[in-house]
Design an enzyme around this catalytic site. Structure first.
Site, PDB file in Angstrom:
ATOM      1  N   PRO A 156      -2.357   5.723  -3.601  1.00  0.00           N
ATOM      2  CG  PRO A 156      -1.800   4.084  -2.056  1.00  0.00           C
ATOM      3  CD  PRO A 156      -2.443   5.420  -2.167  1.00  0.00           C
ATOM      4  CD  GLU A 157      -2.829   5.905 -10.105  1.00  0.00           C
ATOM      5  OE1 GLU A 157      -2.478   5.321 -11.160  1.00  0.00           O
ATOM      6  OE2 GLU A 157      -3.313   7.039 -10.097  1.00  0.00           O
ATOM      7  NE  ARG A 195      -5.665  12.480   4.176  1.00  0.00           N
ATOM      8  CZ  ARG A 195      -5.816  13.147   3.044  1.00  0.00           C
ATOM      9  NH1 ARG A 195      -6.629  12.694   2.106  1.00  0.00           N
ATOM     10  NH2 ARG A 195      -5.150  14.262   2.839  1.00  0.00           N
ATOM     11  CG  HIS A 226      -1.706   9.108  12.979  1.00  0.00           C
ATOM     12  ND1 HIS A 226      -2.996   9.289  13.426  1.00  0.00           N
ATOM     13  CD2 HIS A 226      -1.172  10.355  12.861  1.00  0.00           C
ATOM     14  CE1 HIS A 226      -3.244  10.577  13.567  1.00  0.00           C
ATOM     15  NE2 HIS A 226      -2.153  11.245  13.238  1.00  0.00           N
ATOM     16  NE  ARG A 265     -17.765  -3.166 -22.198  1.00  0.00           N
ATOM     17  CZ  ARG A 265     -18.282  -3.602 -21.060  1.00  0.00           C
ATOM     18  NH1 ARG A 265     -19.029  -2.768 -20.348  1.00  0.00           N
ATOM     19  NH2 ARG A 265     -18.074  -4.825 -20.648  1.00  0.00           N
TER      20      ARG A 265
END
Length: 306
Positions: free
Chosen positions: A2-3, A136, A117, A179
């Site tokens: 997830p972001e 997981r 879970h 950079r």
């Protein structure tokens, strides 16, 4: 994984249920997730009132009345289920606009719904139940004093939030000047911008017509002032994130808003996971390519992203 938009969606789902409510009971079903649960996890939470639910980068922060902050990270497959107490008349007694039962973090990974879970369960005053399910076990929960949070390694070096006014062309130029890294790697570096992930960086770069392989230093002029690219890129980042949040995220599979609609920003992808397909820009005529940068897939159009 997830972001930012997915975690923001989870936070917005939790806030009306948890904020202002006391945690009356905690069930901890195993000693650890990715990391061990905090010492006396259950006793430190029970009786505490949740003052607020916020997001920092990809972390969920629940500020507690006793002065500690519960930090939750969903990892790869973590999801949070909210079960509301329903009256005999079938009315949700806890908060308007929240479904009686909703999954706030069910992602593209086949996590299923096996209760074995369900590693942590929080019972709130008023009857709501918050369940953390994670097959997981890459997620984690930590407890810190509110004043200690900023000193923790995971927070100490975080950059600005991409939707905050602090992300300005001047800030981006200051970080980018000199950079030698490519633009994609620069944007994924959490020390510069907190919470940006692989999907949304690819999408933002396409909207900004910028190549992921371009040098990050091109966001600044020789004088140190921001280049025009910096302003265009910030606008693209915000558009992508705001659209994704409004859609409930991209990687959510089963999340529904209170009106029953699904979160499905993946239907609006312009480049991500579209390798070999034509660029959506009518005037382009290019083909979406895939390349690997720092071990992650990048999707882009070499013809219109320069």
């Amino acid at each position: 994984m997830p972001e930012l938009p997915e975690v923001e969606t989870v936070c917005r789902g939790l806030a009306p249920v948890m904020a202002g409510k006391r945690i009356v009971r905690v069930i901890q079903r195993r000693p650890d997730l990715r990391f061990p649960f905090p010492v006396r996890f259950k006793t430190r939470l029970e009786g505490q009132r949740v003052e607020s639910i916020e997001r920092r980068a990809k972390y969920i922060l629940a500020t507690l009345s006793g002065g500690e902050v519960l930090v939750i990270h969903l990892g790869m497959s973590g999801r949070i289920t909210v079960a509301e107490k329903i009256s005999a008349a079938g009315v949700n007694n806890n908060c308007a606009g929240v479904p009686a039962s909703s999954i706030l973090g069910d992602y593209i990974y086949e996590s299923g719904s096996d209760p074995k879970h369900d590693h942590a369960v929080f019972h709130l005053e008023g009857g709501a139940t918050i369940t953390y399910n994670d097959p997981r076990r890459f997620g984690f929960m930590l407890l810190y004093g509110a004043g200690e949070l900023i000193e923790q390694p995971m927070f100490r070096s975080l950059g600005v939030e991409p939707l905050s006014p602090m992300l300005s062309p001047a800030y981006l130029a200051l970080r980018a000047i000199g950079r030698r890294s490519d633009l994609k790697a620069f944007l994924l570096d959490q020390r510069h911008i907190a919470g940006l992930g692989n999907i949304y960086v690819s999408e933002a770069l396409h909207r900004a017509n910028l190549s992921p392989t371009r040098l990050a230093s091109s966001l600044a002029l020789r004088s140190g002032a921001p280049s025009p690219r910096a302003e265009v890129l910030i606008a693209a980042i915000r558009i992508v994130l705001e659209k994704a949040i409004a859609a409930g995220g991209s990687t959510l599979r089963d999340f529904r808003h209170s009106d029953g609609t699904f979160g499905a920003f993946q239907e609006e992808f312009l480049v991500y996971d579209r390798a070999g397909q034509p660029c959506v820009r009518a005037s382009c005529g290019g083909t979406i390519n895939r390349l690997v940068q720092s071990g992650r897939s990048t999707f882009w159009c070499p013809k219109c992203q320069k």
